[in-house]
Structure formats: structure tokens, C-alpha cells
Design an enzyme around this catalytic site. Structure first.
Site, PDB file in Angstrom:
ATOM      1  CG  ASP A 186       1.954  31.402  61.931  1.00 25.46           C
ATOM      2  OD1 ASP A 186       1.157  31.909  62.732  1.00 25.46           O
ATOM      3  OD2 ASP A 186       3.179  31.335  62.136  1.00 25.46           O
ATOM      4  CD  GLU A 270      -3.024  33.314  64.605  1.00 28.92           C
ATOM      5  OE1 GLU A 270      -3.227  33.016  65.767  1.00 28.92           O
ATOM      6  OE2 GLU A 270      -1.898  33.538  64.147  1.00 28.92           O
ATOM      7  CB  CYS A 345       1.128  12.481  69.477  1.00 32.46           C
ATOM      8  SG  CYS A 345       1.511  14.042  68.643  1.00 32.46           S
ATOM      9  CG  ASP A 352       6.822  30.240  62.458  1.00 30.69           C
ATOM     10  OD1 ASP A 352       6.301  30.620  63.521  1.00 30.69           O
ATOM     11  OD2 ASP A 352       7.939  30.627  62.065  1.00 30.69           O
TER      12      ASP A 352
END
Ligand SMILES: [Zn+2]
Length: 414
Positions: A186, A270, A345, A352
Site C-alpha cells: 500500500d 494498486e 468483527c 495502511d
């Protein structure tokens, strides 16, 4: 595949004069050809082929005012025409901007193919020069005496430093050993990158400091009068500060990408729309400073060279807003929120790291060949066929690696 080694060169005063003359002729050949191309296209609407430009060059050499073009090696001039032809093909294919005229103030270069240079036992001699061109070899792991370059580029940077670049056909044994590991990366503004393993790489402070110096010199330059000697000195300082920013950023990016390529067989990143984000003025400075575009470029060629699989996830995939544990999708997540707790959850997430884990999961889905649902996102393929697995990828030729791309929906940064 091809690779290149760039080193500092130290030409003698006579060689400098000869090279400057060559650069001048390269510039004339480029600019005159570009002008002719424009005129022909405007008047007759026909594009010009490489052959025609080469024939025109031969004609110009026979005229009185352009006879000086024959005083330098013809190879760099022909190479300039070839480059211009390739530049136009790229332009017509929509890949690049329109080729521009060359200025004497910018970086200058001359390309020598095999017939125009000699390289023996690490000693380089280029055409129309009797003495060898001195350069400093700084690649300890490569034996320069055994180097067999296919092309040599001699260049002069804007700040006056000289370089020679050797292009070679690399061996196949540069392929890296398999690690059996896959990694999601990322890219961020706070940290330069965070991996799905939890490793963080901070933005380099050195680059930021040098960028501030550069800005100071640029302000000083703006206050100097045109044509004065102070302006000339201030200009040289700006060029040097530019070089320092560029070099320290390149150094940082090379270390980061080499490390990633060594650590994993499959790397998922990405697809950030860097050009689009640079237009956003709130993000532009910090993004053009971080060098994401260059990071991607380096990662692409290093993965190809090492036989690694690089998977690019679409920029609209909600990697930050999705819970990497249960797949819950948040309606909104502000850029300033660094940590959040999943309502589904109750997992506490680092923004990040969670994004990196999601990018890895989406990347794995592509590597498996799933075209459907990955991490709650709509995942589609585009372009060329995708590699089914890292194993298959390695068996295919490195030159024809089919770039894999995965497209989905998301708006993480803007
Ligand atoms: Zn969850």
C-alpha cells in the site's frame, strides 16, 4: 532483455569540443527534421517515414550551409532520426506527448551503435576520436573488461557533468530465486509504503530537506536580473539542487523496489492514477515529491528482469474501507483516520496495513485466475490475458511478459 549501466565520464578538452560539435549536429538534424515533418503534415497532410528523413539528411549534407553535418559521425544523427520516428509512433498511438524541438540549454546526448564505437578490455573509443573516452566504472559486481555493449550513449547533463551509458543484452541468469512468498503493497502519504507483512518504509526526510533547499534556490534565482552573472551562478545552484533531490529520491526508490522484488514472487500494488492526483492541488506537492510513478516504473522492469509477477489492482478497489478479516465494507473512511474498528468483527485495524492486506488478497485472486468476487469488491480483468500463477509466469519468456491488470471499484485517496 536489455539493461544499462550509466557512469560518470571525464572527456578531455579536445573530446569535449568534438562531443559538443556532435550534440550541435544532432540537435540540428532533430530540429530540422521535426520542422520538415510539421510542414509536410500541415501542407500535404501526409506523415513522413524514417527512410525519407534519412534521405533528407543525406541531401542536407551536400548543401553548403549544412556541410558541417558530415564533420561528425553519421551514426548519432541517424539515431536521432530513429528516435524521432519512434517518438512520433508513440505520439500517434496516444502513449506520449508530441515530440518537441531540442534546446541547447537542456541535456545533450549522442547515441553510438556498434559500428561507431569500440570497446576492448574495458577501454571505450567512439567514432571520430583517436583517444579513449575516460569513464569511472562503479558496478563492482560486473566485470567491465568483459562488457559487450550493443549501444553507447554519451551525454552532458544540464549542470555540465558528463556521462556514458552502456546498453547491454542481459543474461538470463539475473532471474531471482523463488521465495514462495506473496506481498501486498500500500502506497501512502504518511509512510511511503506499508506491506502486508507489516513492514513500513517512511518517506525519506533527506529528500524533503533537499526539496526545501531547492525551493530556496529557486526563489533566489527568481529575484536575480536577467543576463547578469549572479543569475548565472544562481541558475547553476538550482541545477545542482535539482540533481541532489533527484539523486536522493532515485536512491531511495531503487532501494525500496529492489528489496520488494527480492522478498516475494508475487507483488500486488494498486494502480494509482498519479497524473490525476497530481492535478489535485491539495495532494499534488506531496505526491510528485514521493515519486509513485517512478516507483511503479522501477518495480515493473525489476519484476520482469527477475521473473516475478507484478499484479496491479485497480485504483477504485476499496482497499482501505474493506475489513481484511471479515470483508465488511465501510461507507466512509476519512483520510485522517489512521485506525478504525470493524463494526462486523470488532477487529482493530491500522489503516495502511489493512489496505496492504486487501491488496494482497485481491492480487492472489488474480494470480489464481478468479474473475469474480475478491474481498467484497467487483473484480474484473482488462487488457491482455492474465498470468494464472507465478509458476506459469516464470516459464514464459521475460520479454513477452503479459502485464496483468485487475480492475474494480474504489476511491481511497480522493
Ligand atoms: Zn471485520
Amino acid at each position: 532483455m536489455r539493461t544499462a549501466y550509466k557512469c560518470r565520464a571525464y572527456p578531455t578538452p579536445e573530446q569535449i569540443a568534438a562531443l559538443n560539435r556532435t550534440f550541435g549536429c544532432v540537435r540540428v538534424a532533430w530540429n530540422k527534421t521535426l520542422g520538415e515533418r510539421h510542414r509536410r503534415y500541415r501542407d500535404q497532410g501526409v506523415p513522413t517515414s524514417y527512410k525519407e528523413t534519412d534521405a533528407a539528411l543525406t541531401r542536407w549534407k551536400r548543401t553548403e550551409e549544412l556541410a558541417f553535418l558530415s564533420e561528425v559521425s553519421c551514426v548519432p544523427l541517424q539515431q536521432a532520426l530513429r528516435h524521432q520516428h519512434a517518438a512520433f509512433q508513440n505520439f500517434f498511438a496516444g502513449r506520449t506527448r508530441h515530440p518537441r524541438f531540442k534546446s541547447r540549454a537542456g541535456r545533450q546526448s549522442a547515441h553510438y551503435t556498434r559500428s561507431a564505437f569500440r570497446m576492448r578490455d574495458g577501454v571505450l573509443t567512439v567514432a571520430k576520436m583517436s583517444a579513449a573516452l575516460r569513464f569511472v566504472w562503479s558496478f563492482g559486481e560486473v566485470n567491465v573488461a568483459a562488457l559487450n555493449p550493443t549501444m553507447v550513449v554519451v551525454s552532458r547533463e544540464q549542470d555540465g557533468r558528463w556521462f556514458v551509458t552502456f546498453a547491454v543484452d542481459a543474461d538470463q541468469d539475473v532471474r531471482a530465486e523463488s521465495t514462495g512468498h506473496a506481498i501486498g503493497v500500500d502506497l501512502g502519504l504518511k509512510d511511503f509504503l506499508v506491506t502486508s507483512d507489516g513492514e513500513r518504509l517512511a518517506n525519506p526526510q533527506r529528500v524533503a530537506r533537499r526539496a526545501r533547499n531547492l525551493a530556496r534556490y529557486q526563489r533566489r534565482l527568481a529575484r536575480c536580473l536577467r543576463g547578469g552573472s549572479n543569475r548565472r551562478k544562481a541558475k547553476a545552484k538550482v541545477a545542482r539542487a535539482h540533481r541532489k533531490v533527484r539523486n536522493s529520491r532515485q536512491d531511495f526508490l531503487h532501494r525500496a523496489t529492489t528489496r520488494l522484488v527480492r522478498s516475494a514472487d508475487v507483488i500486488a500494488i494498486e494502480d494509482l492514477n498519479v497524473a490525476g492526483m497530481v492535478r489535485n492541488r491539495h495532494l499534488s506537492r506531496v505526491i510528485s515529491d514521493t515519486g509513485w510513478g517512478e516507483f511503479r516504473r522501477q518495480l515493473e522492469y525489476k519484476c520482469e528482469r527477475a521473473g516475478r509477477t507484478l499484479i496491479v489492482i485497480d485504483r477504485w478497489y476499496p482497499s482501505s474501507k474493506t475489513c481484511s478479516t471479515c470483508g465488511h465494507l465501510l461507507a466512509e473512511l476519512k483520510l485522517s483516520t489512521r485506525h478504525w474498528t470493524c463494526p462486523g468483527c470488532r477487529t482493530r485495524h491500522d489503516r495502511d496495513l489493512n489496505a496492504a492486506k486487501n491488496i494482497l488478497a485481491a492480487g492472489r485472486a488474480v494470480a489464481r485466475g478468479d474473475s469474480g468476487d475478491a474481498c467484497g469488491a467487483d473484480v474484473r480483468r482488462q487488457g491482455l490475458a492474465l498470468p494464472r500463477s507465478a509458476v506459469k509466469q516464470e516459464s514464459s519468456s521475460s520479454r513477452t511478459t503479459e502485464k496483468s491488470k485487475l480492475w474494480a471499484t474504489h476511491g481511497r485517496l480522493i
